[in-house]
Design an enzyme around this catalytic site. Structure first.
Site, PDB file in Angstrom:
ATOM      1  N   GLY A 199      -5.808   1.125 -13.313  1.00  0.00           N
ATOM      2  CA  GLY A 199      -6.993   0.712 -12.559  1.00  0.00           C
ATOM      3  C   GLY A 199      -8.249   1.234 -13.248  1.00  0.00           C
ATOM      4  N   ASP A 248       0.866  -1.180   0.000  1.00  0.00           N
ATOM      5  CA  ASP A 248       0.000   0.000   0.000  1.00  0.00           C
ATOM      6  C   ASP A 248       0.903   1.230   0.000  1.00  0.00           C
ATOM      7  OD1 ASP A 248      -1.650   2.109   0.634  1.00  0.00           O
ATOM      8  OD2 ASP A 248      -2.520   1.157   2.418  1.00  0.00           O
ATOM      9  N   VAL A 260      -6.215   4.492  -5.767  1.00  0.00           N
ATOM     10  CA  VAL A 260      -5.093   4.954  -4.949  1.00  0.00           C
ATOM     11  C   VAL A 260      -5.290   6.413  -4.536  1.00  0.00           C
ATOM     12  CG1 VAL A 260      -3.553   5.621  -6.869  1.00  0.00           C
ATOM     13  CG2 VAL A 260      -2.579   4.800  -4.734  1.00  0.00           C
ATOM     14  N   ASP A 261      -5.953   7.178  -5.358  1.00  0.00           N
ATOM     15  CA  ASP A 261      -6.253   8.577  -5.040  1.00  0.00           C
ATOM     16  C   ASP A 261      -7.077   8.670  -3.749  1.00  0.00           C
ATOM     17  OD1 ASP A 261      -6.522  11.321  -5.353  1.00  0.00           O
ATOM     18  OD2 ASP A 261      -7.895  11.214  -7.073  1.00  0.00           O
TER      19      ASP A 261
HETATM   20  N1  AR6 Z   1      -1.301   1.503  -3.087  1.00  0.00           N
HETATM   21  C1  AR6 Z   1      -0.727   1.171  -4.264  1.00  0.00           C
HETATM   22  N2  AR6 Z   1      -1.419   0.965  -5.388  1.00  0.00           N
HETATM   23  C2  AR6 Z   1      -2.780   1.069  -5.303  1.00  0.00           C
HETATM   24  C3  AR6 Z   1      -3.445   1.417  -4.122  1.00  0.00           C
HETATM   25  C4  AR6 Z   1      -2.652   1.647  -2.969  1.00  0.00           C
HETATM   26  N3  AR6 Z   1      -3.181   1.980  -1.797  1.00  0.00           N
HETATM   27  N4  AR6 Z   1      -4.786   1.447  -4.380  1.00  0.00           N
HETATM   28  C5  AR6 Z   1      -4.947   1.124  -5.673  1.00  0.00           C
HETATM   29  N5  AR6 Z   1      -3.728   0.884  -6.237  1.00  0.00           N
HETATM   30  P1  AR6 Z   1      -6.322   3.644  -9.897  1.00  0.00           P
HETATM   31  P2  AR6 Z   1      -6.038   5.147 -12.424  1.00  0.00           P
HETATM   32  C6  AR6 Z   1      -3.395   0.526  -7.621  1.00  0.00           C
HETATM   33  O1  AR6 Z   1      -7.668   3.181 -10.291  1.00  0.00           O
HETATM   34  O2  AR6 Z   1      -6.278   3.917 -13.215  1.00  0.00           O
HETATM   35  C7  AR6 Z   1      -9.329   7.704  -9.262  1.00  0.00           C
HETATM   36  O3  AR6 Z   1     -10.696   7.782  -9.026  1.00  0.00           O
HETATM   37  C8  AR6 Z   1      -4.446  -0.104  -8.490  1.00  0.00           C
HETATM   38  O4  AR6 Z   1      -4.591  -1.505  -8.193  1.00  0.00           O
HETATM   39  O5  AR6 Z   1      -6.124   4.121  -8.504  1.00  0.00           O
HETATM   40  O6  AR6 Z   1      -4.905   6.050 -12.823  1.00  0.00           O
HETATM   41  C9  AR6 Z   1      -8.732   9.035  -9.688  1.00  0.00           C
HETATM   42  O7  AR6 Z   1      -9.355  10.122  -9.042  1.00  0.00           O
HETATM   43  C10 AR6 Z   1      -3.849   0.129  -9.859  1.00  0.00           C
HETATM   44  O8  AR6 Z   1      -2.834  -0.836 -10.122  1.00  0.00           O
HETATM   45  O9  AR6 Z   1      -5.814   4.873 -10.856  1.00  0.00           O
HETATM   46  C11 AR6 Z   1      -9.013   9.033 -11.155  1.00  0.00           C
HETATM   47  O10 AR6 Z   1     -10.335   9.433 -11.436  1.00  0.00           O
HETATM   48  C12 AR6 Z   1      -3.163   1.493  -9.715  1.00  0.00           C
HETATM   49  O11 AR6 Z   1      -3.083   1.726  -8.309  1.00  0.00           O
HETATM   50  C13 AR6 Z   1      -8.848   7.583 -11.544  1.00  0.00           C
HETATM   51  O12 AR6 Z   1      -9.109   6.832 -10.360  1.00  0.00           O
HETATM   52  C14 AR6 Z   1      -3.906   2.644 -10.362  1.00  0.00           C
HETATM   53  O13 AR6 Z   1      -5.302   2.458 -10.226  1.00  0.00           O
HETATM   54  C15 AR6 Z   1      -7.434   7.279 -11.979  1.00  0.00           C
HETATM   55  O14 AR6 Z   1      -7.379   5.958 -12.468  1.00  0.00           O
END
Ligand code: AR6
Length: 182
Positions: free
Chosen positions: A129, A20, A43-44
């Site tokens: 994601g 995480d 992750v946001d």
């Molecule tokens: N630590 C590390 N990686 C993580 C965590 C964490 N705590 N949580 C999720 N991931 P995503 P995107 C991974 O969807 O595709 C948001 O709503 C996850 O499994 O977070 O760039 C923003 O506001 C994946 O591999 O980001 C935008 O609207 C990676 O982080 C949108 O999502 C990215 O997944 C951005 O989408």
């Protein structure tokens, strides 16, 4: 270091970990944000929850962020000193400059890290994601962009790819291995 953080690969200043990203005590963690910079899911959402409400307050003052760009804030309650917010592209099939925009996210984040004296930085797998970027393509872009940057700027010493699932970690490790064999 908690057992869930397993360093798997160190090469050219890069390492891959499962875990995480909100738990990492590095100079800067990167957030996969949206153009509003006001929070979201994935992750946001995790970063905003862990940092506390002061983060969104600072983000409000930044007037958003364009796709492929990056902006920096403090880390507030996070163990990381800073958060670098970058906005990845939504995958639309690959013909809409998604690879260039994704590479730009990594490059601009690294430039901002160096400009703010950050020597350790951790990236999530931006765009893979909710934005649906194919994980294998994204891992290759992430690794090659960071490697190119580190070749040119040795001041940034330690880059960690923090992967939330084993598939993503394996893809990053494979991309690093492929780079070594070039
Ligand atoms: N630590 C590390 N990686 C993580 C965590 C964490 N705590 N949580 C999720 N991931 P995503 P995107 C991974 O969807 O595709 C948001 O709503 C996850 O499994 O977070 O760039 C923003 O506001 C994946 O591999 O980001 C935008 O609207 C990676 O982080 C949108 O999502 C990215 O997944 C951005 O989408």
């Amino acid at each position: 270091m908690p057992a869930c953080w397993r360093p798997r690969e160190v090469a050219m200043g890069m390492r891959v970990m499962m875990g995480d990203i909100t738990r990492l005590a590095v100079d800067a963690i990167v957030n996969a944000a949206n153009t509003s910079l006001l929070g979201g899911g994935g992750v946001d959402g995790a970063i905003h929850r862990a940092a506390g409400p002061d983060l969104v307050e600072e983000c409000r003052s930044l007037n958003g962020c364009k796709i492929g760009q990056a902006k920096i804030t403090k880390g507030y309650r996070l163990p990381a000193r800073h958060v670098i917010h970058t906005v990845g592209p939504v995958w639309q099939g690959g013909e809409k400059s998604e690879p260039e925009m994704l590479a730009s996210c990594y490059r601009k984040s690294l430039e901002l890290a160096v400009a703010n004296d950050c020597r350790t930085i951790a990236f999530p797998a931006v765009s893979t994601g909710i934005y649906r970027y194919p994980k294998d393509h994204a891992a290759r872009i992430a690794v090659s962009t960071v490697a190119d940057f580190l070749d040119q700027d040795p001041t940034l010493i330690d880059v960690t790819f923090v992967c939330f699932d084993e598939e993503t970690a394996a893809l990053h490790r494979a991309a690093i291995t492929a780079l070594r064999q070039d």
